[in-house]
Design an enzyme around this catalytic site. Structure first.
Site, PDB file in Angstrom:
ATOM      1  N   GLY A   1      47.091   4.552 -61.481  1.00 15.03           N
ATOM      2  CA  GLY A   1      46.889   3.345 -60.695  1.00 15.03           C
ATOM      3  C   GLY A   1      47.077   2.109 -61.535  1.00 15.03           C
ATOM      4  O   GLY A   1      47.756   2.127 -62.560  1.00 15.03           O
ATOM      5  N   CYS A   2      46.474   1.011 -61.112  1.00 18.26           N
ATOM      6  CA  CYS A   2      46.580  -0.246 -61.843  1.00 18.26           C
ATOM      7  C   CYS A   2      46.130  -0.052 -63.288  1.00 18.26           C
ATOM      8  O   CYS A   2      45.064   0.497 -63.555  1.00 18.26           O
ATOM      9  CB  CYS A   2      45.709  -1.300 -61.171  1.00 18.26           C
ATOM     10  SG  CYS A   2      45.570  -2.827 -62.109  1.00 18.26           S
TER      11      CYS A   2
END
Length: 242
Positions: free
Chosen positions: A67-68
């Site tokens: 993810g981020c």
């Protein structure tokens, strides 16, 4: 307990807006007084297969995508034995990577974190345990929280056959454990090139603790690290830009 959901400020918006603006947007979107469920921690067993213990302090590297990269970087920056956690891009076909290209999902890269660690203090398998437990939710396919697209996929970039074998065995072990509500979506890709992210992405959590995106999505990950891996946690993060 009632769980409230809402549309959080996007990760892209967080790169452009200050903390005050993000807080205002979040208040309008979510409503004053609503609560947010913290990121979930999965309490899992260590890998049955791991690299041999090393008396050498010669640095090794591992690359993870979950993810981020803001939250994943922050988690590993608080892990004892990690000398550096660098946000960047891996897994694409292009011979360079920049946020504007990667964020479209068309470059093939994943937002990733290159972890440089001391094998005399922490093993590759122990890094994997943290990755699968508190750094992200490995059951989400091509997304994490509010962020969607292949650039947010859960991937381990194996630097060699040993890392590939350890990661593959651990995924199989965790899938059989019954700890997760769904099968793991994590893939293993051969590690080729890693491109450091832009300066403003480095140490993002450390510099933006009042960002609503960070408060909702990433600070709970660091809190989970301190709780679940208290013996591995260090309070002062090792920053890229010291």
């Amino acid at each position: 307990m009632t769980r409230h959901t809402c549309t959080n400020p996007s990760r892209a918006a967080a790169t452009r807006l200050g903390a005050a603006a993000l807080l205002a947007i979040a208040a309008l979107a979510c409503g004053i007084g609503r609560t947010h469920a913290a990121e979930r921690a999965f309490v899992i067993a260590p890998p049955a297969m791991d690299e041999p213990a090393s008396p050498s302090h010669k640095e090794k590297t591992a690359v993870f995508a979950g993810g981020c990269f803001w939250g994943v970087q922050a988690v590993f920056q608080h892990v004892k034995g990690v000398n550096q956690a660098l946000s960047g891009y891996a897994g694409g076909k292009a011979d360079s990577a920049h946020y504007d290209d990667v964020s479209t999902g068309r470059s093939g890269h994943a937002e990733s974190v290159q972890v440089t660690y001391d094998p005399a203090q922490i093993s590759y398998g122990q890094l994997l345990q943290i990755f699968f437990s508190v750094a992200h939710d490995p059951t989400q396919l091509n997304r994490q929280g509010p962020d969607t697209g292949t650039q947010y996929r859960s991937t381990i970039f194996a630097a060699n056959s040993q890392q590939h074998e350890i990661a593959q065995a651990y995924i199989q072990q965790l899938d059989k454990s019954g700890v997760y509500p769904r099968p793991l979506a994590t893939t293993i890709e051969d590690h080729k090139d890693f491109y450091p992210a832009e300066t403003y992405h480095q140490d993002y959590l450390a510099h933006n603790k009042h960002s609503m995106y960070i408060i909702i999505n990433d600070l709970p990950k660091v809190a989970n690290l301190a709780k679940v891996f208290s013996d591995r946690y260090r309070d002062a993060p090792v920053l890229v830009n010291r």
